[in-house]
Design an enzyme around this catalytic site. Sequence first.
Site, mmCIF file in Angstrom:
data_model
loop_
_atom_site.group_PDB
_atom_site.id
_atom_site.type_symbol
_atom_site.label_atom_id
_atom_site.label_comp_id
_atom_site.label_asym_id
_atom_site.label_seq_id
_atom_site.Cartn_x
_atom_site.Cartn_y
_atom_site.Cartn_z
ATOM 1 N N GLU A 110 0.840 -1.209 0.000
ATOM 2 C CA GLU A 110 0.000 0.000 0.000
ATOM 3 C C GLU A 110 0.870 1.252 0.000
ATOM 4 O O GLU A 110 2.050 1.206 0.372
ATOM 5 C CB GLU A 110 -0.874 0.007 1.266
ATOM 6 N N ASP A 111 0.265 2.361 -0.382
ATOM 7 C CA ASP A 111 0.985 3.632 -0.312
ATOM 8 C C ASP A 111 0.958 4.195 1.107
ATOM 9 O O ASP A 111 1.979 4.629 1.638
ATOM 10 C CB ASP A 111 0.415 4.649 -1.317
#
Length: 191
Positions: A110-111
Amino acid sequence: MTAGPAQGETTEFTNPNLELMYSADEIAERVRELGAQITAEYAGNELVLVGVLKGSCVFLADLMRAIDLPITIDFMSVSSYKDGTQSTGDVEILKDLSNPIRDKDVIVVEDIVDTGLTLTRLLEILGSRGARSIRLASLLDKPEPRIKKELKIDYTGFVIPNKFVVGFGLDVAGRYRNLPFIGVVKDPDKA
Ligand code: IMP
Ligand code: MG
């Protein structure tokens, strides 16, 4: 199309409305460390990296090249239902994985983890598919707005304060994903 910026003009990357938080070099160094840690911990296993579109694409591209193991990659795209500006935790799968993850070791990439609602639901969905293990890697961890306090991030790039950041895959209304650094938008009403 016009020619490039005239001398002295600012560009997307030098936009004065952006304040630097992590430089490209700092991010590269941290991603190398995470890759080395994952390489050591997963030696001998079949690892699948699952990128959550679109924000994770830049981090995933760098992280996978820092993992010296036979890996495969896959992608998911989800949209979170919002109640005003707050995500409700209900997610709709817009694009599902291309391949089964049964008996695989999976790292979801994920970012940023903010409230944790979207990712908690995503991990529940993936958790029902018979993977051997599922861990989570996030470039950024913004713990202050976290609602799902129990959500465990196994590999974190940087822990950040409660500010809205862009760059290195992160966007505001689709913009700034291409910045090679992570920055804070100083005035969200200005371009
Ligand atoms: P949540 O954890 O369910 O609140 O949702 C996290 C998602 O919100 C991330 O995957 C991002 O797409 C977005 N998000 C949260 N904080 C930021 C930020 O500071 N900049 C850009 N996007 C963010
Ligand atoms: Mg995201």
